[in-house]
Design a protein around this motif. Structure first.
Motif, mmCIF file in Angstrom:
data_model
loop_
_atom_site.group_PDB
_atom_site.id
_atom_site.type_symbol
_atom_site.label_atom_id
_atom_site.label_comp_id
_atom_site.label_asym_id
_atom_site.label_seq_id
_atom_site.Cartn_x
_atom_site.Cartn_y
_atom_site.Cartn_z
ATOM 1 N N ILE A 34 -0.739 -13.493 11.295
ATOM 2 C CA ILE A 34 0.358 -12.128 10.516
ATOM 3 C C ILE A 34 1.190 -14.005 9.566
ATOM 4 O O ILE A 34 1.202 -13.501 8.802
ATOM 5 N N LEU A 35 2.048 -15.078 10.993
ATOM 6 C CA LEU A 35 2.765 -16.490 10.500
ATOM 7 C C LEU A 35 2.091 -16.550 8.961
ATOM 8 O O LEU A 35 2.017 -16.481 7.165
ATOM 9 N N VAL A 36 1.034 -17.041 8.861
ATOM 10 C CA VAL A 36 0.135 -18.221 7.664
ATOM 11 C C VAL A 36 -0.374 -17.611 6.698
ATOM 12 O O VAL A 36 0.132 -17.346 5.568
ATOM 13 N N ASP A 37 -0.669 -16.014 6.563
ATOM 14 C CA ASP A 37 -1.321 -15.154 5.747
ATOM 15 C C ASP A 37 -0.116 -14.868 4.742
ATOM 16 O O ASP A 37 0.043 -14.492 3.583
ATOM 17 N N ARG A 38 1.561 -14.515 5.288
ATOM 18 C CA ARG A 38 2.228 -14.340 4.944
ATOM 19 C C ARG A 38 3.105 -15.290 4.067
ATOM 20 O O ARG A 38 3.619 -15.211 3.076
ATOM 21 N N TRP A 39 2.628 -16.546 4.839
ATOM 22 C CA TRP A 39 3.646 -18.370 3.792
ATOM 23 C C TRP A 39 2.540 -17.742 2.270
ATOM 24 O O TRP A 39 2.995 -18.320 1.577
ATOM 25 N N PHE A 40 0.900 -18.222 2.469
ATOM 26 C CA PHE A 40 0.022 -17.929 1.661
ATOM 27 C C PHE A 40 0.199 -16.704 0.386
ATOM 28 O O PHE A 40 0.106 -16.593 -0.565
ATOM 29 N N ARG A 41 0.452 -15.731 1.422
ATOM 30 C CA ARG A 41 0.377 -14.493 0.362
ATOM 31 C C ARG A 41 2.693 -14.969 -0.690
ATOM 32 O O ARG A 41 2.116 -14.591 -1.837
ATOM 33 N N HIS A 42 3.613 -15.425 -0.035
ATOM 34 C CA HIS A 42 4.521 -15.654 -0.886
ATOM 35 C C HIS A 42 3.820 -16.950 -1.726
ATOM 36 O O HIS A 42 4.635 -16.670 -2.876
ATOM 37 N N ALA A 52 -9.991 -10.170 -4.181
ATOM 38 C CA ALA A 52 -9.219 -9.701 -2.884
ATOM 39 C C ALA A 52 -7.376 -9.265 -3.086
ATOM 40 O O ALA A 52 -6.499 -10.429 -4.079
ATOM 41 N N THR A 53 -7.033 -8.276 -2.886
ATOM 42 C CA THR A 53 -6.043 -8.004 -2.755
ATOM 43 C C THR A 53 -5.263 -8.702 -1.969
ATOM 44 O O THR A 53 -5.653 -8.816 -0.345
ATOM 45 N N PRO A 54 -3.792 -8.512 -1.864
ATOM 46 C CA PRO A 54 -2.947 -9.512 -0.806
ATOM 47 C C PRO A 54 -3.300 -8.754 0.587
ATOM 48 O O PRO A 54 -3.261 -9.071 1.745
ATOM 49 N N ALA A 55 -3.464 -7.368 0.198
ATOM 50 C CA ALA A 55 -3.682 -6.540 1.789
ATOM 51 C C ALA A 55 -4.904 -6.671 2.232
ATOM 52 O O ALA A 55 -4.703 -6.579 2.971
ATOM 53 N N LYS A 113 -13.032 0.167 1.901
ATOM 54 C CA LYS A 113 -13.243 0.720 -0.223
ATOM 55 C C LYS A 113 -12.146 1.314 -0.712
ATOM 56 O O LYS A 113 -12.230 1.184 -1.756
ATOM 57 N N GLU A 114 -10.919 1.388 0.751
ATOM 58 C CA GLU A 114 -9.796 2.453 0.203
ATOM 59 C C GLU A 114 -8.700 1.469 -0.511
ATOM 60 O O GLU A 114 -8.263 1.958 -1.839
ATOM 61 N N LEU A 115 -8.903 0.292 -0.017
ATOM 62 C CA LEU A 115 -7.844 -0.478 -0.458
ATOM 63 C C LEU A 115 -8.715 -1.350 -2.159
ATOM 64 O O LEU A 115 -7.906 -1.375 -3.169
ATOM 65 N N GLN A 116 -10.169 -1.444 -2.406
ATOM 66 C CA GLN A 116 -10.743 -1.382 -3.508
ATOM 67 C C GLN A 116 -10.142 -0.483 -4.217
ATOM 68 O O GLN A 116 -10.178 -1.492 -5.710
ATOM 69 N N LYS A 117 -9.742 0.817 -3.719
ATOM 70 C CA LYS A 117 -9.091 1.280 -5.319
ATOM 71 C C LYS A 117 -8.269 1.026 -5.299
ATOM 72 O O LYS A 117 -7.957 1.703 -6.238
ATOM 73 N N VAL A 176 0.675 -1.314 0.100
ATOM 74 C CA VAL A 176 0.110 -0.063 -0.010
ATOM 75 C C VAL A 176 0.785 0.812 0.082
ATOM 76 O O VAL A 176 1.177 0.914 1.031
ATOM 77 N N PRO A 177 0.523 2.346 -0.320
ATOM 78 C CA PRO A 177 1.305 3.708 -1.243
ATOM 79 C C PRO A 177 1.333 4.266 0.339
ATOM 80 O O PRO A 177 0.278 4.030 0.857
#
Lengths: 199, 177
Positions: A181-189, A128-131, A116-120, A82-83
């Motif tokens: 957080i760990l599981v999310d990182r793993w799936f994201r990766h 869904a985005t990773p964020a 909603k902001e992430l959707q932009k 996210v910027p």
């Protein structure tokens, strides 16, 4: 996945009802469930209207940006894509703070606003985005300091020490948040770091 | 410690409600207009969530009323009791990610039956306070922006729910044991 779970609940529920002879009860429960859904949404209206009004004032007054600057390091780590100055970060931060304080009612509208902001920033508005996944992960496991509702119920039933579960709740949520957080990182990766040439 | 936490929980919301408009006013924001503008968003959002929530609540109600939930619990029960988890709290672990109102009702029932200061009462309290209703959060958050493909979000949520449930049970067994 949600499609499958939803179908499973209904189909498996119906099959079991046939065997337990509760088909009538199931019909009744279906309509009762629909009613609850609407009731919950109407209950949400007052809270959403109020908090989103408040949050707009905070946004216009520049408070959300201030908060975002303050807690930037933690959020930079959790939401690397996210910027830096995006308004989503402010809402994510307010959502996290509300969750930590156990202000569940305040957390939901801010979480929705953050989404909603992430959707932009989302190139494909139906996926869904990773964020977004990270935000959801933090929300479902969120660290809680004050589980207010539970303390109130324990008081109702005359507990000798209604707040004694504050410590255990804090420990359990610290562990589940770390896991999220760990599981999310793993799936994201796993999902996003494959070479893109093949596609 | 309890006093301090109690004070914070009583004062947090009023403090926020007073601070936000006051701060914005000094930043020359037309506070009332801002409020109304943002509040309109809230109304539309709540309305747009209705179909999602109705769909999910219907499925859960069918699942519970049919006896399917009971069946599922009875199947898993021997397995969990083998590792030292009281069987009574298992349905709560299953209900918690699915329905907030349902699991709160179940927690209340456990506290009433076994007492708030019993091990089961403490575990139920901790579980209820620890994890959130993953399915609800997912439905509401993604529903509000129209996400249909939730990718791995549900898996992550459910895995952390399991971790949270186990952590809550074993921390209680150690702390209060």
């Amino acid at each position: 996945m949600v499609n499958l779970i939803w179908l499973f609940f209904i189909v498996f529920g119906f099959v079991v009802a046939v065997f337990t002879g509760r088909v009538e009860a199931v019909t009744e429960a279906a309509f009762e469930g629909a009613k609850t859904g609407v009731t919950v949404c109407f209950g949400l209206i007052s809270i959403l209207v109020f908090w989103l009004g408040m949050m707009r004032i905070a946004e216009d007054g520049g408070l959300l940006n201030k908060l975002a600057v303050l807690l930037r390091p933690a959020v930079r780590f959790l939401f690397p894509d996210v910027p830096k100055d995006h308004p989503a970060l402010g809402y994510i931060l307010s959502n996290m703070s509300a969750n930590i304080l156990g202000l569940g009612n305040a957390a939901t509208p801010m979480g929705i606003k953050a989404m909603k902001e992430l959707q932009k920033l989302n190139p494909d508005p139906t996926t869904a985005t990773p964020a977004m996944c990270t935000l959801l992960a933090i929300n479902t496991a969120s660290i809680t300091i004050i589980p207010t509702t539970i303390i109130a119920i324990r008081m109702n039933f005359e507990s000798a020490n209604p707040a004694e579960i504050v410590g255990t709740t804090l420990m359990a949520t610290a562990i589940s948040t770390t896991a999220a957080i760990l599981v999310d990182r793993w799936f994201r990766h796993r999902t996003f770091s494959r070479p893109k040439r093949e596609g | 410690m309890y006093e301090a936490i109690n004070t914070i929980s009583v004062w947090a919301i009023p403090a926020i409600i007073v601070f936000i408009p006051l701060y914005a006013y000094f930043k020359k924001v037309p506070v009332y207009e801002s409020f109304v503008d943002g509040a309109k968003d809230g109304f539309n959002t709540a309305i747009s969530i209705i179909p999602h929530l109705v769909g999910m609540m219907v499925a859960i109600s069918v699942f519970r009323a049919s006896g399917a939930m009971e069946l599922l619990v009875n199947l898993i029960r021997p397995l969990v009791e083998a590792v030292g988890i009281p069987g009574e709290v298992l349905p709560l672990g299953i209900l918690r990610p699915i329905t907030g109102a349902g699991s709160l009702a179940f927690t209340t029932d456990l506290i009433q039956t076994h007492g708030p200061d019993s091990m089961i009462g403490r575990i139920a309290s901790t579980v209820q306070g620890s994890t959130d209703t993953t399915l609800y959060v997912l439905t509401v958050y993604f529903g509000a922006v129209g996400i249909r493909n939730s990718r791995y979000a549900l898996k992550v949520g459910l895995i952390s729910d399991v971790v949270g449930f186990l952590a809550a049970v074993f921390i209680c067994l150690i702390v209060f044991g």
